[in-house]
Design an enzyme around this catalytic site. Structure first.
Site, short mmCIF file in Angstrom:
data_model
loop_
_atom_site.label_atom_id
_atom_site.label_comp_id
_atom_site.label_asym_id
_atom_site.label_seq_id
_atom_site.Cartn_x
_atom_site.Cartn_y
_atom_site.Cartn_z
N GLY A 13 38.64 64.75 17.34
CA GLY A 13 37.65 65.71 17.83
C GLY A 13 37.74 66.05 19.30
O GLY A 13 36.86 66.70 19.84
N HIS A 64 31.61 60.79 14.01
CA HIS A 64 32.32 60.64 15.28
C HIS A 64 32.03 59.30 15.94
O HIS A 64 32.94 58.58 16.36
CB HIS A 64 31.92 61.80 16.22
CG HIS A 64 32.55 61.72 17.57
ND1 HIS A 64 31.92 61.14 18.64
CD2 HIS A 64 33.77 62.08 17.99
CE1 HIS A 64 32.72 61.19 19.68
NE2 HIS A 64 33.86 61.76 19.32
N LYS A 69 49.25 65.68 13.09
CA LYS A 69 48.67 66.45 11.99
C LYS A 69 49.77 67.30 11.33
O LYS A 69 49.90 67.31 10.11
CB LYS A 69 47.56 67.35 12.54
CG LYS A 69 46.57 67.82 11.51
CD LYS A 69 45.45 68.62 12.17
CE LYS A 69 44.45 67.75 12.90
NZ LYS A 69 43.51 68.51 13.74
N ARG A 92 46.64 60.68 7.96
CA ARG A 92 47.15 59.96 9.13
C ARG A 92 46.77 58.49 8.98
O ARG A 92 45.89 58.15 8.19
CB ARG A 92 46.54 60.53 10.43
CG ARG A 92 45.04 60.34 10.50
CD ARG A 92 44.48 60.88 11.80
NE ARG A 92 43.03 60.86 11.77
CZ ARG A 92 42.26 61.78 12.34
NH1 ARG A 92 42.80 62.80 12.95
NH2 ARG A 92 40.95 61.67 12.30
N TYR A 138 56.67 26.10 26.41
CA TYR A 138 55.32 26.35 25.91
C TYR A 138 54.48 27.04 26.98
O TYR A 138 54.86 27.07 28.15
CB TYR A 138 54.65 25.02 25.49
CG TYR A 138 54.34 24.13 26.67
CD1 TYR A 138 53.14 24.25 27.35
CD2 TYR A 138 55.27 23.20 27.12
CE1 TYR A 138 52.87 23.46 28.46
CE2 TYR A 138 55.00 22.40 28.23
CZ TYR A 138 53.80 22.54 28.89
OH TYR A 138 53.52 21.79 30.00
N CYS A 171 50.45 26.11 33.07
CA CYS A 171 49.09 25.68 32.76
C CYS A 171 48.04 26.48 33.52
O CYS A 171 46.88 26.14 33.52
CB CYS A 171 48.93 24.19 33.04
SG CYS A 171 49.20 23.75 34.76
N SER A 220 55.48 21.94 35.12
CA SER A 220 54.41 22.78 34.61
C SER A 220 53.99 23.70 35.75
O SER A 220 53.59 23.23 36.82
CB SER A 220 53.24 21.93 34.15
OG SER A 220 52.19 22.76 33.74
N ASN A 278 48.28 29.71 39.34
CA ASN A 278 47.21 30.19 40.21
C ASN A 278 47.56 29.87 41.67
O ASN A 278 47.63 30.77 42.51
CB ASN A 278 45.88 29.52 39.81
CG ASN A 278 44.70 30.21 40.45
OD1 ASN A 278 44.62 31.44 40.47
ND2 ASN A 278 43.78 29.42 40.98
N ARG A 292 44.22 74.76 14.20
CA ARG A 292 43.88 73.35 14.41
C ARG A 292 44.79 72.71 15.44
O ARG A 292 46.01 72.81 15.36
CB ARG A 292 44.02 72.57 13.10
CG ARG A 292 43.64 73.33 11.88
CD ARG A 292 44.01 72.61 10.60
NE ARG A 292 43.34 71.33 10.44
CZ ARG A 292 43.67 70.45 9.50
NH1 ARG A 292 44.66 70.70 8.65
NH2 ARG A 292 43.01 69.31 9.43
N MET A 308 39.97 67.92 20.81
CA MET A 308 40.31 69.32 21.01
C MET A 308 39.85 70.06 19.76
O MET A 308 39.78 69.48 18.69
CB MET A 308 41.81 69.45 21.21
CG MET A 308 42.28 68.80 22.50
SD MET A 308 44.05 68.80 22.62
CE MET A 308 44.45 67.76 21.25
N ARG A 348 42.54 17.85 33.42
CA ARG A 348 42.17 17.60 34.82
C ARG A 348 41.32 16.34 34.84
O ARG A 348 40.32 16.26 34.14
CB ARG A 348 41.34 18.75 35.37
CG ARG A 348 42.02 20.09 35.33
CD ARG A 348 41.04 21.13 35.90
NE ARG A 348 41.47 22.47 35.57
CZ ARG A 348 41.24 23.06 34.40
NH1 ARG A 348 40.57 22.42 33.45
NH2 ARG A 348 41.66 24.28 34.18
P1 ADP Z 1 40.10 67.17 13.82
O1 ADP Z 1 41.43 66.89 14.41
O2 ADP Z 1 39.01 67.14 14.81
O3 ADP Z 1 39.85 66.37 12.60
P2 ADP Z 1 40.77 69.37 12.10
O4 ADP Z 1 41.78 70.36 12.53
O5 ADP Z 1 41.25 68.36 11.16
O6 ADP Z 1 40.14 68.72 13.39
O7 ADP Z 1 39.61 70.26 11.47
C1 ADP Z 1 38.26 70.03 11.48
C2 ADP Z 1 37.69 70.22 10.09
O8 ADP Z 1 38.05 71.49 9.54
C3 ADP Z 1 38.19 69.17 9.12
O9 ADP Z 1 37.14 68.80 8.28
C4 ADP Z 1 39.23 69.92 8.34
O10 ADP Z 1 39.42 69.42 7.05
C5 ADP Z 1 38.68 71.33 8.29
N1 ADP Z 1 39.75 72.29 8.15
C6 ADP Z 1 40.75 72.54 9.01
N2 ADP Z 1 41.58 73.48 8.53
C7 ADP Z 1 41.11 73.84 7.33
C8 ADP Z 1 41.54 74.76 6.31
N3 ADP Z 1 42.66 75.48 6.46
N4 ADP Z 1 40.80 74.87 5.20
C9 ADP Z 1 39.68 74.14 5.05
N5 ADP Z 1 39.21 73.27 5.95
C10 ADP Z 1 39.93 73.11 7.08
MG MG Z 2 40.87 66.30 11.08
#
Ligand code: ADP
Ligand code: MG
Ligand code: MG
Length: 943
Positions: free
Chosen positions: A110, A468, A32, A345, A888, A868, A800, A804, A101, A112, A591
């Site tokens: 999601g 999710h 990120k 990403r 092969y 084989c 060959s 097994n 974040r 963490m 076979r």
């Molecule tokens: P994840 O890795 O689970 O996607 P994120 O850190 O991307 O977690 O954040 C979760 C949500 O919060 C996302 O929708 C993200 O866009 C939003 N978010 C995170 N930081 C900000 C920010 N500075 N301003 C507005 N929205 C944010």
């Molecule tokens: Mg995110």
């Protein structure tokens, strides 16, 4: 002093300190963070931020506290952000709010948590109300902070906050959050604060810096939270990487109807189509979109109300895709008409989308064909050839009223299973109960991933294509339908219903992730046609081209310099046809014994076995000859132009005889009942079967040993092979028969049998007045044959590996017994890393193979070498075969496409390093050094 913190404009420093490669930058500041830094450098609108490194996280894990200097660096970076935004953290008049974040090197959707709106306190909230004149927005943001802080940082269960909100709305008669007023949200702030006080015994911190410190620490801690660990275990992400922490200025999507927030994929992550797919919400913040609590709108509809922001967003997304040369998964927020990008990403995608995007991007010139091939995994190909629902069956089910709902087709494929309403149950029934399970939930959370992985399919009643459940299912290739809102789930009663159709926990449903349709009951599946999958066919063609490139392989001991070919194991013409359509360029194993088992042939086979003279045997065999010839004829015809390896009879003869115990029972019954007709014959049969008893038949009279004791059988087989080949040649078919002698242990066996068989070959060609290419060779499946391969190759024109048996005999394991009794324990205890019957044991069995090839080619430089066993379809084993110089690999027809891709991957991975011609100026001594270095690299790679 270690640099723990990178400011939004410090991407160069991050590159320098991490060593330059983008991968290293990602490892340092997380995926990120690297995306945010890179977007900022490119002039994309990103809210100012700073990133705390993964190294700081790891240092924290070791010491249990912030490493020295970290907090000071955070404070300093915060000052720079304040300067950039013109706001101040904790300032009552114009407060800066930030999000905290997590973000590891690899995205862990999601797993963490993120905390939004840090910096809000009673004081700054009041200030913001004055500043914005929008009290509803401020108190909505504030209650979110208290709630997220309480659950994420302080570990209070979500329900403790959901409950009071639920009750409040109920009291007021509200249905939706949008009905809540400023006053209502202000009340909730107080209610949530009370929850914290009650659960933790202290107050929600009114010091913004304390909030920031605790939130940073919470991200560090979440790296070792249960669900993050589970996720890393499931995906193979290293536990040592650590997570970065991004502290970023808030962009507010909840400032009114001119604000919005959303997520989008630059191409469709489910089908791979080159069309953006996304969802958004007006007047909302962060997680609202993915959580599936409100109905989202399709990204296209943003254009009507916010044409400018929409156009800018589309442009940026396209630019990002071009820059990263891959489909992007982006997050954005629009604050009063102004667009902010919050994340980019490489997006997760289905197998189908992986293949389509790789091929499309290569055709668009974004990536090379080699890169396209590298982007697709053998598992992706496997998924695409997995069974899908049969169209007829679907129509019938619909007619019978079994189609109950349609949701969003989030992850393709057919799943049939018994439903369970929570992750633990789904996992338990799948693992312990050995059931095919389908996990059904209103929506899923990161805590549910273990249940999803264990299940054949996932169904949710809420959420959209970026929810999710959808993201995770696509990543793991689990068929998934989300947002099937017609389905009402009652978690207490453990049922789901559509109208009056009720499905209870444990009952069967069928989920079609490709179309989004849900059926009750089981729907039959069928195998998808490969020819219809245009992109897959193209990609595999490119894979073949890589393998047929000259010098893609450095020749080991005079072995091939092209990549591996893929052949198939096929016993019948119809298998051979399938193998060809899947791209096999030879039959590596046919076979012949199956042909003896056909009902009309078995009695003749038994007659042959029971004959007490060579003449008797020959006369029975003569009756078998025409049918054997016909079998081979069909095979040669199907494989026109390609080699066909036919293995002479291998199993012990008792396998063709009736079961001894059953016979005995029959004889006894007849005697008791006094039946005499046929009794004598049965008794004789029983005697013979008894006489054939061996205490260890797999190591007894079978393979070449049987051919030496009873040469008539293989003589008939060779005659059938060559007569069929001759007939086919006369019909204009190009035949390349290769006769394989099984279970050779010493070359003397070949010395004895092979000349007899070659005489028959010559005789047939003489009779038919025709000539064609052919080979005689040996299976290498007994360690002694591998060790004495130089001798074996005197007679054998090809080897060959029957891996097994070679594995059984090298380890001294009987496979069935090992798999039943101790292999699992061995793997659990770390004695074996993998099941050696699935993946070649390179150190032992693999090294024997390597030796055999090198010795064999000393005697016969153009020795053709293949494999084989089942291993021929296993990517890891295929790589080994490439490294040791196989010509092969041969595998089951269904695995041919997988093997073609794996062979190309091996070829690309082990491409020889081409030494650049040293410049004329360089001295001879230096040249020698270069050569040496190249050799070293090559050597390392072949290990
Ligand atoms: P994840 O890795 O689970 O996607 P994120 O850190 O991307 O977690 O954040 C979760 C949500 O919060 C996302 O929708 C993200 O866009 C939003 N978010 C995170 N930081 C900000 C920010 N500075 N301003 C507005 N929205 C944010
Ligand atoms: Mg995110
Ligand atoms: Mg064998």
């Amino acid at each position: 002093m270690t640099k723990w913190v990178y400011l939004f404009n410090e991407v160069k420093e991050a590159e320098k300190i991490s060593g330059g490669s983008w991968d290293a930058v990602k490892a340092l500041v997380g995926g990120k963070g690297s995306g945010l830094l890179d977007m900022t450098r490119a002039g994309v609108p990103v809210p100012p931020f700073f990133t705390v490194t993964t190294e700081a996280c790891n240092a924290y894990q070791k010491a249990g506290k912030f490493p020295a200097g970290l907090w000071d660096q955070e404070l300093k970076a915060l000052k720079a952000v304040e300067k950039q935004t013109g706001k101040k953290f904790g300032d009552p008049k114009n407060p800066l709010l930030v999000s905290c974040r997590s973000g590891a090197k690899f995205s862990m959707p999601g797993m963490m948590d993120t905390v939004l709106n840090l910096g809000l306190t009673d004081v700054t909230a009041a200030g913001m109300v004055k500043l914005t004149g929008n009290a509803r927005f401020v108190y909505d943001s504030y209650r979110r902070l208290v709630e997220m802080f309480g659950s994420v940082v302080l570990g209070i269960p979500d329900e403790s906050f959901e409950q009071p909100l639920h009750e409040y709305k109920h009291e007021k008669g509200y249905k939706l959050d949008t009905e809540m007023t400023a006053e209502d949200w202000a009340q909730m702030v107080e209610a949530f604060k009370a929850v914290i006080r009650k659960e933790k015994g202290f107050d929600f911190p009114q010091d913004p810096y304390k909030q920031l410190e605790l939130a940073t620490e919470a991200v560090f801690k979440s790296w070792n939270g249960k669900r993050a660990i589970d996720y890393r275990n499931a995906t193979g992400i290293s536990h040592a990487l650590g997570t970065a922490v991004n502290i970023q200025t808030m962009a507010f999507g909840n400032m009114g109807e001119d604000s919005a927030t959303g997520v989008a994929f630059s191409r469709n992550p489910s089908t791979g189509d080159k069309k953006m797919m996304g969802e958004f919400l007006f007047n909302a913040q962060g997680e609202d979109v993915v959580a599936g609590i409100r109905n989202t709108s399709q990204i296209e509809t943003l254009q009507e109300r916010m044409p400018k922001a929409y156009a800018e967003f589309m442009k940026i997304a396209a630019r990002l895709e071009k820059h990263y040369k891959d489909m992007q998964d982006v997050e954005f927020t629009i604050e009063r008409g102004k667009l902010w990008m919050l994340q980019t990403r490489n997006g997760k995608r289905t197998a189908q989308a992986t293949v389509k995007m790789a091929v499309d991007m290569a055709l668009e010139g974004l990536i090379s064909k080699d890169e396209a091939v590298e982007r697709v995994t053998p598992e992706n190909v496997d998924t695409l050839l997995h069974p899908q629902f049969d169209n007829e069956a679907k129509k019938n089910a619909e007619k019978e009223g079994k189609l109950i709902a349609k949701g969003v087709n989030a992850s393709p494929g057919a799943a049939v299973g018994q439903i369970y309403f929570d992750a633990d149950m789904a996992e338990k029934m799948a693992k312990e109960g050995k059931q095919d399970t389908i996990m059904v939930r209103p929506f899923t959370k990161p805590d549910d991933v273990h249940g999803m992985i264990a299940s054949k399919g996932v169904l949710t009643s809420e959420g959209g294509a970026t929810s999710h459940a959808a993201v995770v299912a696509r990543q793991f290739g689990i068929p998934c339908v989300v947002g099937a809102s017609a389905i009402k789930i009652d978690l207490d009663k453990r049922i789901m219903n559509v109208g009056d159709i009720v499905v209870k926990e444990g009952e069967w449903i069928s989920v079609d992730g490709t179309t989004g349709l849900i059926y009750v009951g089981k729907i039959p599946v069928s195998i998808p046609s490969i020819e219809d999958q245009v992109e897959l066919m193209t990609l595999l063609k490119w894979a073949d081209e890589i393998c047929s490139r000259k010098n893609i392989r450095s020749a080991t001991d005079g072995g091939p310099t092209r990549g591996l070919q893929v052949w198939a194991n096929a016993d019948y013409p119809k298998d051979a046809q399938r193998a060809r359509s899947y791209g096999a360029v030879g039959i590596g194993l046919c076979r012949t014994e199956h042909m003896f088992f056909e009902p009309e042939r078995l009695p003749i086979v038994q007659e042959m076995i029971l004959a007490d003279s060579s003449e008797g045997r020959t006369s029975a065999l003569n009756k078998l000859l025409p049918s054997q010839r016909k079998d081979f004829d069909g095979l040669f015809e199907a494989m026109d132009g390609y080699p066909v390896i036919i293995r002479l009879i291998d199993p012990p003869l008792h396998e063709f005889m009736p079961d001894e115990e059953k016979l005995l029972e029959e004889v006894v019954t007849m005697r008791v009942k006094g039946e005499s007709v046929g009794l004598k014959a049965k008794e004789d049969l029983l005697e013979s079967v008894k006489g054939m008893h061996e205490s260890n038949p797999m190591m007894g009279l079978r393979g070449v040993r049987l051919s030496i004791v009873m040469p008539e059988i293989v003589e008939m087989q060779v005659r059938a092979i060559f007569e069929a080949a001759a007939d086919c040649t006369l019909r204009g078919i190009v035949v390349k028969p290769e006769v394989m002698i099984p279970l050779t242990g010493t070359v003397k066996e070949l010395d004895w049998i092979q000349p007899r068989l070659e005489r028959i070959a010559a005789a047939v060609m003489g009779e038919k007045k025709i000539k064609f290419e052919y080979k005689f060779g040996s299976m290498i499946e007994i360690p002694r044959a591998a060790i004495t391969a130089a001798d074996v190759a005197r007679d054998a024109e090809f080897f060959s590996f029957g891996t097994n048996d070679l594995t059984q005999m090298t380890y001294g394991y009987s496979r069935d017994d090992a798999e039943r009794n101790f292999l699992i324990t061995y793997q659990e205890q770390g004695i074996l890393l993998k099941n050696p019957f699935q993946t070649i044991d390179r150190h032992g069995v693999g090294t024997l193979m390597q030796w055999a090839i090198s010795e064999g080619r000393k005697t016969r430089p153009n020795l053709e070498v293949g494999i084989c066993g089942e291993h021929g379809g296993d990517p890891d084993s295929i790589e080994w075969c490439h490294m040791i110089g196989n010509n092969y690999v041969s595998c089951s027809p269904f695995r041919v496409p997988i093997a073609r891709l794996a062979a190309a991957h091996a070829a690309l991975k082990h491409r020889p390093v081409i030494a650049k011609k040293p410049a004329a100026k360089k001295t001879v001594a230096k040249k020698a050094v270069v050569k040496k270095a190249v050799k070293k690299v090559a050597k390392k790679k072949s290990k």
